[in-house]
Design a protein around this motif. Structure first.
Motif, short mmCIF file in Angstrom:
data_model
loop_
_atom_site.label_atom_id
_atom_site.label_comp_id
_atom_site.label_asym_id
_atom_site.label_seq_id
_atom_site.Cartn_x
_atom_site.Cartn_y
_atom_site.Cartn_z
N ALA A 122 0.81 -1.21 0.00
CA ALA A 122 0.00 0.00 0.00
C ALA A 122 0.85 1.27 0.00
N GLY A 123 1.94 1.29 0.75
CA GLY A 123 2.81 2.47 0.79
C GLY A 123 3.41 2.79 -0.57
N ASP A 124 3.79 1.76 -1.32
CA ASP A 124 4.33 1.97 -2.66
C ASP A 124 3.25 2.48 -3.61
N ALA A 125 2.02 1.97 -3.47
CA ALA A 125 0.91 2.45 -4.29
C ALA A 125 0.64 3.92 -4.00
N PHE A 126 0.66 4.29 -2.73
CA PHE A 126 0.45 5.69 -2.34
C PHE A 126 1.52 6.59 -2.96
N GLU A 127 2.75 6.13 -2.96
CA GLU A 127 3.85 6.89 -3.56
C GLU A 127 3.61 7.09 -5.05
N LYS A 128 3.14 6.06 -5.75
CA LYS A 128 2.85 6.19 -7.19
C LYS A 128 1.71 7.17 -7.43
N ILE A 129 0.72 7.17 -6.55
CA ILE A 129 -0.39 8.11 -6.67
C ILE A 129 0.13 9.54 -6.49
N GLN A 130 0.96 9.74 -5.49
CA GLN A 130 1.48 11.07 -5.18
C GLN A 130 2.48 11.59 -6.20
N SER A 131 3.39 10.73 -6.65
CA SER A 131 4.49 11.21 -7.48
C SER A 131 4.34 10.95 -8.98
N GLU A 132 3.53 9.96 -9.35
CA GLU A 132 3.45 9.59 -10.76
C GLU A 132 2.06 9.76 -11.37
N GLY A 133 1.11 10.25 -10.58
CA GLY A 133 -0.21 10.52 -11.12
C GLY A 133 -1.11 9.31 -11.30
N SER A 185 -1.84 -0.79 -19.83
CA SER A 185 -0.44 -1.15 -19.64
C SER A 185 0.19 -0.64 -18.34
N ASN A 186 -0.51 0.21 -17.60
CA ASN A 186 0.04 0.77 -16.36
C ASN A 186 -0.87 0.43 -15.19
N VAL A 187 -1.02 -0.85 -14.92
CA VAL A 187 -1.92 -1.32 -13.87
C VAL A 187 -1.09 -1.90 -12.73
N ILE A 188 -1.37 -1.42 -11.53
CA ILE A 188 -0.79 -2.04 -10.34
C ILE A 188 -1.93 -2.35 -9.37
N GLU A 189 -1.70 -3.33 -8.54
CA GLU A 189 -2.68 -3.78 -7.56
C GLU A 189 -2.11 -3.59 -6.17
N VAL A 190 -2.96 -3.21 -5.22
CA VAL A 190 -2.52 -3.02 -3.84
C VAL A 190 -2.53 -4.37 -3.13
N ALA A 191 -1.38 -4.78 -2.61
CA ALA A 191 -1.30 -6.01 -1.83
C ALA A 191 -2.17 -5.86 -0.58
N SER A 239 -5.66 0.46 4.81
CA SER A 239 -6.17 1.08 6.03
C SER A 239 -5.43 0.63 7.29
N SER A 240 -4.74 -0.51 7.23
CA SER A 240 -3.95 -0.94 8.39
C SER A 240 -2.64 -0.15 8.50
N ASN A 241 -2.26 0.55 7.46
CA ASN A 241 -1.06 1.39 7.49
C ASN A 241 -1.50 2.79 7.96
N LYS A 242 -1.19 3.11 9.20
CA LYS A 242 -1.66 4.37 9.81
C LYS A 242 -1.07 5.61 9.16
N ASP A 243 -0.07 5.47 8.31
CA ASP A 243 0.52 6.60 7.61
C ASP A 243 -0.22 6.96 6.33
N LEU A 244 -1.19 6.13 5.94
CA LEU A 244 -1.91 6.36 4.69
C LEU A 244 -3.30 6.93 4.96
N PRO A 245 -3.75 7.86 4.11
CA PRO A 245 -5.04 8.51 4.35
C PRO A 245 -6.25 7.62 4.01
N THR A 246 -7.28 7.72 4.81
CA THR A 246 -8.57 7.08 4.55
C THR A 246 -9.67 8.05 4.98
N GLU A 247 -10.86 7.83 4.46
CA GLU A 247 -12.01 8.61 4.92
C GLU A 247 -13.23 7.72 4.99
#
Length: 165
Positions: free
Chosen positions: A55-66, A144-150, A157-165
């Motif tokens: 999840a942390g890597d996915a969040f990084e891709k969202i933030q830095s790579e769009g 061609s640019n598909v990633i899945e969240v482990a 949501s178990s990673n307290k550093d990642l945002p949820t609502e």
């Protein structure tokens, strides 16, 4: 990062008798090709390639790579908690027998929202099984640019550093 690449030699498949359900999956590809098969949970999938990342890597891709977070859970699950800015495109529907794939409706809605096959997509569900299926379907269509969240939204949501609502 775990890359999932599926290779199959379907030319030898004619030497084996396949069950009717497997045969129909092999021959029902929207691309009208004999796509490679892979198993996710109890589902047999047709897929080419996508990556499963923490999840942390996915969040990084969202933030830095769009990358755009696409949630494939049901509407009820989504209302119970989500990633800010995520887009809901359900891939399965609840039935009397449990969750049932709704590939046709999922792909139709997805293509309306993301017509560009080069769209950068993070796919997630509750735990990772449904998103594995959805990611495979997207790759089969040529995304061609598909990633899945482990671990899906649960992993996120178990990673307290990642945002949820």
């Amino acid at each position: 990062m775990k890359s999932i690449v599926v290779l199959a030699l379907l030319s030898v498949a004619s030497a084996f008798v396949l069950p009717p359900t497997l045969t129909s999956l092999v021959h029902s590809s929207p691309l009208n090709t004999a796509a490679p098969l892979r198993r996710a949970g109890g589902l047999v999938l047709s897929a080419t390639s996508f990556s499963t990342v923490p999840a942390g890597d996915a969040f990084e891709k969202i933030q830095s790579e769009g990358y755009q977070y696409v949630d494939v859970r049901t509407e009820g699950e989504y209302k119970g908690g989500k990633v800010p800015g995520s887009i809901l495109v359900p891939a399965f529907q609840m039935s009397d027998a449990g969750m049932k794939p709704d590939q046709k409706a999922f792909l139709a809605e997805f293509q309306k929202r993301f017509p560009d096959l080069d769209s950068k997509i993070v796919v997630s569900c509750a735990s990772g099984k449904r998103s594995t299926a959805a990611a495979g379907w997207l790759c089969e269509l040529g995304y061609s640019n598909v990633i899945e969240v482990a671990g899906g939204f649960g992993g996120w949501s178990s990673n307290k550093d990642l945002p949820t609502e």
